[in-house]
Design a protein around this motif. Sequence first.
Motif, PDB file in Angstrom:
ATOM      1  N   PRO A  66       1.005  -1.180  -0.007  1.00 24.11           N
ATOM      2  CA  PRO A  66       0.204  -0.031  -0.067  1.00 24.11           C
ATOM      3  C   PRO A  66       0.904   1.240   0.056  1.00 24.11           C
ATOM      4  N   CYS A  67       0.526   2.331  -0.740  1.00 24.29           N
ATOM      5  CA  CYS A  67       1.149   3.304  -0.920  1.00 24.29           C
ATOM      6  C   CYS A  67       0.210   4.658  -0.944  1.00 24.29           C
ATOM      7  N   VAL A  68       0.733   5.848  -0.718  1.00 28.96           N
ATOM      8  CA  VAL A  68       0.100   7.091  -0.971  1.00 28.96           C
ATOM      9  C   VAL A  68       0.810   7.775  -2.013  1.00 28.96           C
ATOM     10  N   TYR A  69       0.183   8.485  -2.945  1.00 27.28           N
ATOM     11  CA  TYR A  69       0.876   9.080  -3.970  1.00 27.28           C
ATOM     12  C   TYR A  69       0.331  10.370  -4.243  1.00 27.28           C
ATOM     13  N   ILE A  70       1.006  11.385  -4.884  1.00 27.49           N
ATOM     14  CA  ILE A  70       0.512  12.587  -5.337  1.00 27.49           C
ATOM     15  C   ILE A  70       0.970  12.716  -6.715  1.00 27.49           C
ATOM     16  N   LEU A  71       0.094  13.156  -7.428  1.00 25.82           N
ATOM     17  CA  LEU A  71       0.175  13.153  -8.932  1.00 25.82           C
ATOM     18  C   LEU A  71       0.095  14.778  -9.348  1.00 25.82           C
ATOM     19  N   GLU A  72       0.846  15.190 -10.331  1.00 23.41           N
ATOM     20  CA  GLU A  72       0.834  16.562 -10.638  1.00 23.41           C
ATOM     21  C   GLU A  72       0.016  16.382 -12.219  1.00 23.41           C
ATOM     22  N   CYS A  73      -1.174  17.123 -12.297  1.00 23.70           N
ATOM     23  CA  CYS A  73      -1.744  17.068 -13.570  1.00 23.70           C
ATOM     24  C   CYS A  73      -1.319  18.071 -14.498  1.00 23.70           C
ATOM     25  N   CYS A  74      -1.593  17.989 -15.800  1.00 18.34           N
ATOM     26  CA  CYS A  74      -1.114  18.761 -16.883  1.00 18.34           C
ATOM     27  C   CYS A  74      -1.314  20.271 -16.553  1.00 18.34           C
ATOM     28  N   ASP A  75      -2.461  20.621 -15.598  1.00 22.22           N
ATOM     29  CA  ASP A  75      -2.797  22.060 -15.642  1.00 22.22           C
ATOM     30  C   ASP A  75      -2.165  22.556 -14.224  1.00 22.22           C
ATOM     31  N   GLU A 114       4.889   7.408  -0.966  1.00 20.35           N
ATOM     32  CA  GLU A 114       5.208   7.001   0.310  1.00 20.35           C
ATOM     33  C   GLU A 114       4.687   5.611   0.516  1.00 20.35           C
ATOM     34  N   TYR A 115       5.346   4.712   0.749  1.00 21.45           N
ATOM     35  CA  TYR A 115       5.011   3.227   1.177  1.00 21.45           C
ATOM     36  C   TYR A 115       4.603   3.050   2.655  1.00 21.45           C
ATOM     37  N   LEU A 116       3.232   2.468   2.853  1.00 20.67           N
ATOM     38  CA  LEU A 116       2.983   2.379   4.356  1.00 20.67           C
ATOM     39  C   LEU A 116       2.735   0.858   4.542  1.00 20.67           C
ATOM     40  N   PRO A 117       2.869   0.389   5.829  1.00 18.44           N
ATOM     41  CA  PRO A 117       2.730  -0.974   6.033  1.00 18.44           C
ATOM     42  C   PRO A 117       1.210  -1.523   5.905  1.00 18.44           C
ATOM     43  N   ASP A 118       0.123  -0.929   5.822  1.00 18.15           N
ATOM     44  CA  ASP A 118      -0.876  -1.607   5.433  1.00 18.15           C
ATOM     45  C   ASP A 118      -1.966  -0.666   5.168  1.00 18.15           C
ATOM     46  N   LYS A 119      -3.089  -0.956   4.619  1.00 20.26           N
ATOM     47  CA  LYS A 119      -4.337  -0.175   4.063  1.00 20.26           C
ATOM     48  C   LYS A 119      -4.808   0.971   4.555  1.00 20.26           C
ATOM     49  N   VAL A 120      -4.875   0.398   5.875  1.00 24.72           N
ATOM     50  CA  VAL A 120      -5.446   1.514   6.985  1.00 24.72           C
ATOM     51  C   VAL A 120      -4.684   2.624   7.152  1.00 24.72           C
ATOM     52  N   ALA A 121      -3.347   2.369   7.403  1.00 25.50           N
ATOM     53  CA  ALA A 121      -2.454   3.252   7.468  1.00 25.50           C
ATOM     54  C   ALA A 121      -2.328   4.275   5.802  1.00 25.50           C
ATOM     55  N   ALA A 122      -2.446   3.500   4.986  1.00 24.24           N
ATOM     56  CA  ALA A 122      -2.308   4.431   3.557  1.00 24.24           C
ATOM     57  C   ALA A 122      -3.621   5.464   3.610  1.00 24.24           C
ATOM     58  N   THR A 123      -4.669   4.729   3.981  1.00 33.30           N
ATOM     59  CA  THR A 123      -6.066   5.565   4.034  1.00 33.30           C
ATOM     60  C   THR A 123      -5.996   6.890   4.896  1.00 33.30           C
TER      61      THR A 123
END
Length: 149
Positions: A66-75, A114-123
């Motif tokens: 599980p991981c959290v990510y941030i994407l930069e959009c074209c705008d 950012e990688y996290l240990p489990d789904k709960v931590a990721a959310t």
Amino acid sequence: MYLKKGGATMNSDPEKIQKKDEKDQKKARARSRGENSGKPGGRKATRTAIKTPASSTADAPVTGRPCVYILECCDGTLYTGWTNDFEKRLATHNRGKGGKYTRGRTPVTPVYLEYLPDKVAATRREAAIKKLPLPKKRQLIESETNQLK
């Protein structure tokens, strides 16, 4: 017997009544066996064997961490999300099939991971990042916790 409003019989022919009853019973037996009634919308029972793989661990699909990510959009705007398979999710966003926000803002580029240990931590981490103001998100992107650097 079939009755009218006034109580007089519409169809008092015993043979027709018996044939109809036999036909109804035949349909009921067919339904209980799971056979198709012959009419549209009728269901036919199917039997499927349960397949068990010889080696369940070798054939099991591998999911990422599980991981959290941030994407930069074209705008230039930022989108935050979480997933178990980052590469697959990124491809989905770029195909226009990802989050509703990113559909009209492709292509997207990953700027934070950012990688996290489990789904709960990721959310929970995703929710915390979404609450941050934009300058704090920009600081986070430049920080040491960013695993894309």
